[in-house]
Design a protein around this motif. Structure first.
Motif, PDB file in Angstrom:
ATOM      1  N   GLY A   9       0.916  -1.283   0.083  1.00 21.30           N
ATOM      2  CA  GLY A   9       0.020  -0.074  -0.094  1.00 21.30           C
ATOM      3  C   GLY A   9       0.884   1.161   0.010  1.00 21.30           C
ATOM      4  N   ILE A  10       2.201   1.184   0.011  1.00 21.79           N
ATOM      5  CA  ILE A  10       3.159   2.573   0.126  1.00 21.79           C
ATOM      6  C   ILE A  10       4.082   2.042  -1.020  1.00 21.79           C
ATOM      7  CG2 ILE A  10       2.599   2.704   2.526  1.00 21.79           C
ATOM      8  CD1 ILE A  10       5.320   1.627   3.067  1.00 21.79           C
ATOM      9  N   SER A  11       4.553   3.168  -1.604  1.00 29.71           N
ATOM     10  CA  SER A  11       5.578   3.115  -2.569  1.00 29.71           C
ATOM     11  C   SER A  11       6.872   3.170  -2.025  1.00 29.71           C
ATOM     12  CB  SER A  11       5.079   4.198  -3.604  1.00 29.71           C
ATOM     13  OG  SER A  11       5.454   5.287  -3.204  1.00 29.71           O
ATOM     14  N   LEU A  12       7.971   2.634  -2.573  1.00 23.51           N
ATOM     15  CA  LEU A  12       9.350   2.917  -2.148  1.00 23.51           C
ATOM     16  C   LEU A  12      10.158   3.531  -3.231  1.00 23.51           C
ATOM     17  CD1 LEU A  12       9.638  -0.863  -0.404  1.00 23.51           C
ATOM     18  CD2 LEU A  12       9.294   1.690   0.523  1.00 23.51           C
ATOM     19  N   PRO A  13      10.145   4.912  -3.406  1.00 26.40           N
ATOM     20  CA  PRO A  13      10.804   5.660  -4.466  1.00 26.40           C
ATOM     21  C   PRO A  13      12.257   5.641  -3.830  1.00 26.40           C
ATOM     22  CG  PRO A  13       9.672   7.111  -3.163  1.00 26.40           C
ATOM     23  CD  PRO A  13       8.854   5.774  -2.690  1.00 26.40           C
ATOM     24  N   ILE A  14      13.284   5.617  -4.464  1.00 23.73           N
ATOM     25  CA  ILE A  14      14.507   5.581  -4.238  1.00 23.73           C
ATOM     26  C   ILE A  14      15.057   6.882  -4.211  1.00 23.73           C
ATOM     27  CG2 ILE A  14      17.119   4.650  -4.414  1.00 23.73           C
ATOM     28  CD1 ILE A  14      15.628   2.037  -5.502  1.00 23.73           C
ATOM     29  N   PHE A  15      15.278   7.756  -3.243  1.00 21.45           N
ATOM     30  CA  PHE A  15      15.232   9.129  -3.482  1.00 21.45           C
ATOM     31  C   PHE A  15      16.694   9.611  -2.876  1.00 21.45           C
ATOM     32  CE2 PHE A  15      12.922   8.495   0.331  1.00 21.45           C
ATOM     33  CZ  PHE A  15      13.389   9.344   1.236  1.00 21.45           C
ATOM     34  N   TYR A  16      17.095  10.473  -2.966  1.00 18.12           N
ATOM     35  CA  TYR A  16      18.431  11.212  -2.316  1.00 18.12           C
ATOM     36  C   TYR A  16      18.594  12.693  -2.607  1.00 18.12           C
ATOM     37  CZ  TYR A  16      20.096  11.206  -7.033  1.00 18.12           C
ATOM     38  OH  TYR A  16      20.186  11.475  -8.404  1.00 18.12           O
ATOM     39  N   ALA A  17      19.261  13.394  -1.738  1.00 20.93           N
ATOM     40  CA  ALA A  17      19.309  14.769  -2.058  1.00 20.93           C
ATOM     41  C   ALA A  17      20.719  15.305  -1.220  1.00 20.93           C
ATOM     42  CB  ALA A  17      18.018  15.430  -1.173  1.00 20.93           C
ATOM     43  N   ARG A  18      20.570  16.008  -0.141  1.00 16.74           N
ATOM     44  CA  ARG A  18      22.040  16.421   0.529  1.00 16.74           C
ATOM     45  C   ARG A  18      22.027  15.681   1.712  1.00 16.74           C
ATOM     46  NH1 ARG A  18      21.120  21.926   3.856  1.00 16.74           N
ATOM     47  NH2 ARG A  18      22.530  20.899   5.122  1.00 16.74           N
ATOM     48  N   GLY A  19      23.222  16.070   2.567  1.00 18.86           N
ATOM     49  CA  GLY A  19      23.588  15.250   3.664  1.00 18.86           C
ATOM     50  C   GLY A  19      23.512  16.389   4.615  1.00 18.86           C
ATOM     51  N   ILE A  20      23.684  16.186   5.841  1.00 22.71           N
ATOM     52  CA  ILE A  20      23.408  16.855   7.059  1.00 22.71           C
ATOM     53  C   ILE A  20      24.769  18.055   7.152  1.00 22.71           C
ATOM     54  CG2 ILE A  20      23.430  17.178   9.522  1.00 22.71           C
ATOM     55  CD1 ILE A  20      22.361  14.240   9.588  1.00 22.71           C
ATOM     56  N   PHE A  21      25.942  17.545   6.786  1.00 29.41           N
ATOM     57  CA  PHE A  21      26.902  18.397   7.051  1.00 29.41           C
ATOM     58  C   PHE A  21      27.721  18.711   5.731  1.00 29.41           C
ATOM     59  CE2 PHE A  21      26.833  16.057  11.290  1.00 29.41           C
ATOM     60  CZ  PHE A  21      26.483  17.256  11.786  1.00 29.41           C
ATOM     61  N   GLN A  22      27.194  18.163   4.685  1.00 28.11           N
ATOM     62  CA  GLN A  22      27.653  18.502   3.112  1.00 28.11           C
ATOM     63  C   GLN A  22      26.443  18.405   2.337  1.00 28.11           C
ATOM     64  OE1 GLN A  22      27.282  15.480   1.031  1.00 28.11           O
ATOM     65  NE2 GLN A  22      26.505  14.247   2.990  1.00 28.11           N
ATOM     66  N   TYR A  23      26.814  18.715   0.900  1.00 27.56           N
ATOM     67  CA  TYR A  23      25.735  19.141   0.087  1.00 27.56           C
ATOM     68  C   TYR A  23      25.818  17.995  -1.045  1.00 27.56           C
ATOM     69  CZ  TYR A  23      25.163  23.358   2.593  1.00 27.56           C
ATOM     70  OH  TYR A  23      24.823  24.218   3.571  1.00 27.56           O
ATOM     71  N   SER A  24      26.685  17.152  -1.155  1.00 21.76           N
ATOM     72  CA  SER A  24      26.894  16.469  -2.174  1.00 21.76           C
ATOM     73  C   SER A  24      25.848  15.019  -2.373  1.00 21.76           C
ATOM     74  CB  SER A  24      28.194  15.531  -2.198  1.00 21.76           C
ATOM     75  OG  SER A  24      29.196  16.420  -2.242  1.00 21.76           O
ATOM     76  N   PHE A  25      25.494  14.471  -1.137  1.00 16.35           N
ATOM     77  CA  PHE A  25      24.658  13.357  -1.032  1.00 16.35           C
ATOM     78  C   PHE A  25      24.225  12.930   0.174  1.00 16.35           C
ATOM     79  CE2 PHE A  25      23.500   8.821  -0.999  1.00 16.35           C
ATOM     80  CZ  PHE A  25      22.836   8.565  -2.124  1.00 16.35           C
ATOM     81  N   GLY A  26      22.689  12.817   0.300  1.00 14.62           N
ATOM     82  CA  GLY A  26      22.309  12.249   1.649  1.00 14.62           C
ATOM     83  C   GLY A  26      20.657  12.345   1.619  1.00 14.62           C
TER      84      GLY A  26
END
Length: 335
Positions: free
Chosen positions: A256-273
Motif C-alpha cells: 500500500g506504500i511506494s518505495l521511491p529511491i530518493f536522495y538529496a543532500r547530507g547533514i554536513f555536506q551538500y553532495s549526497f544524503g
C-alpha cells in the motif's frame, strides 16, 4: 562601540532548521519500526504494564482515526514546525475566501516524495493556516496502515491526520454546521514514483473517487497546487517498464506504500544524503468549485465534475507558474 548580535544567531538558526527537517525525515521513515519494537520490547521488561495498558487503550480507541482524530493544539503549534518552515521555506497562499459555514474537500497536488507541503500547511500552524482561513479546521488523510502502529497513531492524530477510508472522509464532511476541510493527496503513493525536480506529471486522469465523494456530500471541491513540492529530492531513474518500476509497483500493490529511491543532500555536506534540498515550496489554494449534492451520482455526472476540477487545477497552475520560475512552455500532464 556598537555590537551586532544578529549575524551570530544565523548559523544557530540554520542548524535548528536543518535539525528539524532531519528529525521529520528520519522520524517518518523509522518511527513506525521504533514504536512497534518499543511496544513489543516493553512486554519483556518490568515496564510490561505500560504496553498492556496501552493495548487496552488501543482497542477501546481503535475507531478514533476514522472519527475525526484527536488533534492537540500544543503539538500543532510547536516551534519545531516553524524551524522546518524556514528551512525550505514553505508558504501558504490564499486566492479566495472559504466560508466557515461550509465543509470543503481539498485535492492536494503533487504528492512529491514525502508530501512536505501538505503536512506542514495542514497538520501544523507554522504557515498560519488558522489566520488565513479562520473558522476552518483542516484534516489531512493518511494511509490507514500507519494508524495500526502503536504510539505512532496517537502522534499522527495529534497533528490532525485521519485515516484514508470512506468512513473517515464521510465523518469529516457530514458536519452540519460546516467548518471542516478534508485534504486528500490525490496522487497518493503511486504518484511519488514520478516525483523529481521539474516534473509536472499528476496521477489524476482516472482518480475520481474524491469527486464522487464530494458529490455525495454536496461539498465544494478546492484544487491546491504546491509549487516546489517535487524539487526537494532527486530520484533514481525508474521509467515505466523498467525492472525497478515494476518492482516498486508490485511492492506498492502488496504494502500500500511506494518505495521511491530518493536522495538529496547530507547533514554536513551538500553532495549526497537523505536530507531534502533547501528549495522553496509555495502551496497555492485555489477557488472552491460548487458541487450539487446527489446521493448516487452517475458516471457521467462524476466525469463532468472531474473535468471541471481538472480545468480549474490547470487554470490555477497557469496563473501562478511564472511567479515560481516554471517555464512558460511547461504545462500539467495528467496520467
Amino acid at each position: 562601540m556598537k555590537i551586532e548580535f544578529a549575524p551570530l544567531f544565523v548559523p544557530l538558526q540554520r542548524r535548528l532548521q536543518t535539525a528539524s527537517v532531519v528529525q521529520w525525515v528520519f522520524s517518518f521513515l523509522g518511527l513506525a519500526q521504533c514504536c512497534t519494537a518499543a511496544f513489543i520490547a516493553l512486554f519483556f521488561t518490568r515496564f510490561w504494564l505500560v504496553s498492556a495498558l496501552y493495548a487496552a487503550w488501543w482497542f477501546i480507541d481503535r475507531e478514533k482515526p476514522s472519527k475525526g482524530g484527536r488533534r492537540i493544539h500544543a503539538i500543532r503549534n510547536s516551534v519545531v514546525w516553524r524551524y522546518m518552515r524556514d528551512y525550505f521555506p514553505i508558504t501558504l497562499v490564499k486566492t479566495a475566501e472559504l466560508d466557515p459555514r461550509q465543509n470543503y474537500l481539498v485535492g492536494f497536488h503533487p504528492h512529491g516524495i514525502l508530501a512536505a507541503g501538505a503536512f506542514l500547511n495542514f497538520c501544523t500552524e507554522a504557515s498560519g493556516f488558522s489566520t488565513l482561513f479562520p473558522g476552518i479546521t483542516p484534516h489531512l488523510m493518511m494511509l490507514s496502515l500507519w494508524f495500526r502502529v502503536p504510539f505512532l497513531r496517537d502522534c499522527l492524530m495529534s497533528a490532525g491526520l485521519v485515516s484514508s477510508d470512506k468512513e473517515s472522509a464521510s465523518y469529516v464532511l457530514q458536519k452540519l454546521e460546516g467548518g471542516n476541510m478534508l485534504a486528500i493527496v490525490v496522487g497518493g503513493a503511486q504518484e511519488a514514483l514520478d516525483a523529481r525536480p521539474g516534473s509536472c506529471t499528476l496521477l489524476l486522469k482516472n482518480r475520481k473517487g474524491f469527486v464522487r465523494l464530494a458529490i455525495e456530500h454536496g461539498t465544494p471541491l478546492v484544487p491546491i497546487f504546491s509549487f516546489g513540492e517535487n524539487d526537494l529530492f532527486d530520484q533514481v531513474r525508474n521509467p515505466k517498464g523498467s525492472w525497478l518500476r515494476q518492482l516498486q509497483h508490485r511492492l506498492q500493490q502488496i504494502m500500500g506504500i511506494s518505495l521511491p529511491i530518493f536522495y538529496a543532500r547530507g547533514i554536513f555536506q551538500y553532495s549526497f544524503g537523505l536530507v531534502p534540498y533547501r528549495r522553496p515550496i509555495c502551496t497555492v489554494v485555489g477557488k472552491p468549485i460548487p458541487v450539487q449534492r446527489k446521493h448516487r451520482p452517475s458516471e457521467e455526472e462524476v466525469d463532468q465534475v472531474h473535468q471541471k476540477y481538472l480545468n480549474e487545477l490547470c487554470k490555477l497552475f497557469e496563473e501562478h507558474k511564472a511567479k515560481y520560475n516554471i517555464p512558460e512552455d511547461r504545462h500539467l500532464e495528467f496520467i
